[in-house]
Design a protein around this motif. Structure first.
Motif: not given
Length: 215
Positions: A50-73
């Motif tokens: 579960w830990f490594f699956i989570f780490l993989s998720f935060i390196g994916s576009r599914n997480f990073l695009y929304p995260a960069m939207f927040v950073v942009s705001i």
């Protein structure tokens, strides 16, 4: 930023050459076999899926695009307009670059059981490139914006740990070989260094380019 653009460009070129060298070395069967062996050692080396699956998720576009939207705001509120453009050129550019590189090298993924979905080719790791370029950019933003030294040090430390763990997660999950991840780091760092060099060059040429000045 005190580092001159020419040194950043040279660093980017060096990183790019190291990436090309790594791709060339994979043509040798001995290197390929050794990489596969290392990959088997790293596969599920610890019972913490579960830990490594989570780490993989935060390196994916599914997480990073929304995260960069927040950073942009945040950047928009602070009126760092040029920084917003750099953030999106960075993440979209690194994704396109990775797709092109995978299409060129066409290395198949490990034959191990994949613990997460993985499509397309293996070399270089898209998650490693994403992590290096995106979390590296966040650390760079903090370095430029923050005033307290301890915040800057913490940002660089956390970004480095996250980048390393995301790369490790891809080996653990059986979707990449170690050299795929290393190549992703090199390519992502080359891309990020190039962008920072371009920003440095623009800033030195024109006072109108206000990256970290309100306006």
């Amino acid at each position: 930023m005190k580092i001159q653009a020419k040194y950043l460009f040279r660093c980017s070129i060096l990183l790019g050459l190291l990436f090309l060298l790594l791709g060339f070395l994979l043509e040798f069967q001995s290197v390929e076999s050794l990489d596969r062996q290392w990959g088997r050692y790293g596969y599920q080396f610890w019972d913490l899926d579960w830990f490594f699956i989570f780490l993989s998720f935060i390196g994916s576009r599914n997480f990073l695009y929304p995260a960069m939207f927040v950073v942009s705001i945040y950047l928009l509120v602070k009126r760092y307009h040029f920084a917003i453009m750099m953030v999106w050129v960075n993440i979209v550019g690194v994704r396109l670059l990775n797709t092109c590189m995978k299409g060129i090298y066409q290395r198949e993924r490990p034959s191990l059981e994949h613990l997460v979905d993985a499509n397309f080719y293996s070399f270089p790791s898209g998650h490693a490139m994403n992590a290096m370029a995106t979390y590296g950019m966040i650390a760079f933003l903090v370095l430029m914006i923050a005033h307290q030294r301890k915040i800057k040090v913490l940002a660089v430390f956390l970004a480095s740990i996250i980048i390393l763990l995301i790369g490790l997660s891809r080996i653990y999950l059986g979707v990449h070989y170690p050299l795929d991840v290393l190549a992703g780091y090199l390519a992502g760092a080359a891309w990020l260094t190039l962008l920072i060099g371009i920003w440095t060059k623009l800033r030195s040429k024109s006072h109108e380019v206000k990256f970290f000045e309100n306006g």
